[in-house]
Design an enzyme around this catalytic site. Structure first.
Site, PDB file in Angstrom:
ATOM      1  N   ALA A  32     -17.743  50.512 -10.057  1.00  0.00           N
ATOM      2  CA  ALA A  32     -17.613  51.999  -9.936  1.00  0.00           C
ATOM      3  C   ALA A  32     -18.902  52.826 -10.128  1.00  0.00           C
ATOM      4  CB  ALA A  32     -16.845  52.067 -11.265  1.00  0.00           C
ATOM      5  N   THR A  33     -18.966  53.844  -9.315  1.00  0.00           N
ATOM      6  CA  THR A  33     -19.964  54.850  -9.196  1.00  0.00           C
ATOM      7  C   THR A  33     -20.348  55.377 -10.491  1.00  0.00           C
ATOM      8  OG1 THR A  33     -19.262  55.658  -6.856  1.00  0.00           O
ATOM      9  CG2 THR A  33     -20.679  57.036  -8.206  1.00  0.00           C
ATOM     10  N   LEU A  39     -25.982  52.947 -15.473  1.00  0.00           N
ATOM     11  CA  LEU A  39     -27.241  52.098 -15.360  1.00  0.00           C
ATOM     12  C   LEU A  39     -28.275  52.910 -15.167  1.00  0.00           C
ATOM     13  CD1 LEU A  39     -27.742  49.079 -15.561  1.00  0.00           C
ATOM     14  CD2 LEU A  39     -27.513  48.947 -13.337  1.00  0.00           C
ATOM     15  N   MET A  40     -28.247  53.640 -14.155  1.00  0.00           N
ATOM     16  CA  MET A  40     -29.508  54.710 -13.583  1.00  0.00           C
ATOM     17  C   MET A  40     -29.947  55.390 -15.188  1.00  0.00           C
ATOM     18  SD  MET A  40     -28.575  56.102 -10.235  1.00  0.00           S
ATOM     19  CE  MET A  40     -28.652  55.000  -8.627  1.00  0.00           C
ATOM     20  N   GLU A  41     -29.134  56.069 -15.701  1.00  0.00           N
ATOM     21  CA  GLU A  41     -29.230  56.801 -17.134  1.00  0.00           C
ATOM     22  C   GLU A  41     -29.692  55.903 -18.085  1.00  0.00           C
ATOM     23  OE1 GLU A  41     -27.351  60.389 -18.380  1.00  0.00           O
ATOM     24  OE2 GLU A  41     -25.546  59.336 -17.404  1.00  0.00           O
ATOM     25  N   GLY A  60     -28.892  62.943 -21.589  1.00  0.00           N
ATOM     26  CA  GLY A  60     -28.835  63.225 -19.889  1.00  0.00           C
ATOM     27  C   GLY A  60     -28.258  64.625 -19.771  1.00  0.00           C
ATOM     28  N   HIS A  67     -24.327  56.908  -3.391  1.00  0.00           N
ATOM     29  CA  HIS A  67     -23.814  55.340  -3.686  1.00  0.00           C
ATOM     30  C   HIS A  67     -23.538  54.916  -2.431  1.00  0.00           C
ATOM     31  CE1 HIS A  67     -21.197  52.488  -6.370  1.00  0.00           C
ATOM     32  NE2 HIS A  67     -21.932  52.022  -5.597  1.00  0.00           N
ATOM     33  N   ARG A 111     -33.519  64.307 -18.080  1.00  0.00           N
ATOM     34  CA  ARG A 111     -33.082  64.237 -19.473  1.00  0.00           C
ATOM     35  C   ARG A 111     -33.853  65.235 -20.470  1.00  0.00           C
ATOM     36  NH1 ARG A 111     -29.827  60.052 -20.004  1.00  0.00           N
ATOM     37  NH2 ARG A 111     -30.431  59.634 -22.283  1.00  0.00           N
TER      38      ARG A 111
END
Length: 123
Positions: A32-33, A39-41, A60, A67, A111
């Site tokens: 899922a996007t 995961l990037m965060e 964040g 994607h 962030r």
């Protein structure tokens, strides 16, 4: 002190629990996007965690990412975040995600450094 170039890579194995059909962002059994973005965060949060004063964390504020390719159950996805700019309590990152050599997505993330107790007291 948070320095330009600080970097971290977080890893995720795609399971049924993180697919678009399971989290509700789509109806296919692929990563899922929202989970790719999470995961990037996570990589960004961990890149600077060790450099923050006691009692501080980051939250964040903005993420913008492509994607580009799907990932199937069983694939390993790695997301990397690198600090590109710091201005007071604002930290900007370049983020990207790969599965093997394939680029899955890339973008930017902002962030904010916050005092954990003050932040939670506003809820």
């Amino acid at each position: 002190m948070i320095e330009i170039g600080l970097k971290h890579t977080s890893e995720l194995t795609v399971t049924a629990e993180v697919t678009a059909e399971r989290v509700g962002s789509g109806d296919m059994p692929v990563l899922a996007t929202p989970m790719l973005l999470a995961l990037m965060e996570n990589a960004a949060m961990l890149a600077v965690r060790g450099e923050l004063p006691e009692g501080a964390t980051t939250v964040g504020g903005h993420i913008e990412s492509s994607h580009l390719k799907p990932s199937k159950v069983g694939d390993t996805v790695c997301a990397t975040a690198e600090v590109t700019r710091v201005d007071g309590k604002k930290i900007w990152f370049r983020v990207s995600a790969h599965s093997g050599e394939a680029l899955l997505g890339e973008g930017t993330h902002l962030r904010f450094i916050v005092d954990r107790e003050k932040f939670l007291s506003r809820l």
